[in-house]
Design an enzyme around this catalytic site. Sequence first.
Site, PDB file in Angstrom:
ATOM      1  CB  SER A 131     -39.221  17.193  13.106  1.00  0.00           C
ATOM      2  OG  SER A 131     -39.920  17.865  12.079  1.00  0.00           O
ATOM      3  CE1 TYR A 144     -41.456  20.539  16.665  1.00  0.00           C
ATOM      4  CE2 TYR A 144     -41.450  20.820  14.283  1.00  0.00           C
ATOM      5  CZ  TYR A 144     -41.555  20.003  15.397  1.00  0.00           C
ATOM      6  OH  TYR A 144     -41.741  18.645  15.235  1.00  0.00           O
TER       7      TYR A 144
END
Length: 247
Positions: A131, A144
């Site tokens: 990501s 995250y």
Amino acid sequence: MKRTAVVTGASSGIGEATARRLAAEGFHVVAAARRRDRLDKLAAEVPGVTPVTLDVTSQESVDELAAALDRCDVLVNNAGGAVGLEPVAESDPDDWRRMYEVNVLGSLRTTRALLPRLIESGDGVLVMLTSVAGVVSYEGGGGYVAAKHGQTAMTETLRLELVGEPVRIVEILPGMVRTDEFSLVRFRGDADAAARVYEGVPGPLTADDVADAIAWTVTRPAHVNIDRLVIRPRAQAAQHKVHRVTS
Ligand code: 8X3
């Protein structure tokens, strides 16, 4: 014989779109995820897809997947996700543990189990779905961001360690992608809050956009390694620079 691509987290979102796309590209796709009912539906709909129940947090489950494979030419480590958006100071270590377990250790388990097969294939490709959170930090990103940074570091390390082996290590770093579940899980089921992430954004990426990028990387000639591919919608110039249209 058809080349085999294993896609984890294939029951929805980017994983499902990638399974569909790689099947269309002529791969035998092993669609792996926890939710078997969804995989069965996918396999019934798309020729060339074999469903396999997989929990990447279980070594036993990953071992079963490896034992069930005749070959593996492509591994797409897609299973992952975010839980919660609390500031670091208010974060629950259990949420962080869960995110590390799925994103980092889940990818480690499947990579360890299938790397020998990728090398045996003579032209293996390992695709790591990280990501933009793997390279930038942002408020509320917390566990995250930490997990994705870990996964990014693992990907770079793998590429260094495996140089000279017939395996490519590709990292895909998506920005804002609108899928049914990613933000919903992140907001712990609050559908309104999840929808607000994309409010007014003209054209967030879709799962198909990312699947398209993945398909491109794995269909390059064997000597071409796409190290790292950042993919964002045109409306997102940077993590905090998102164009929104207000009516
Ligand atoms: C999800 C993208 O921008 O929410 O991986 O970190 S972002």
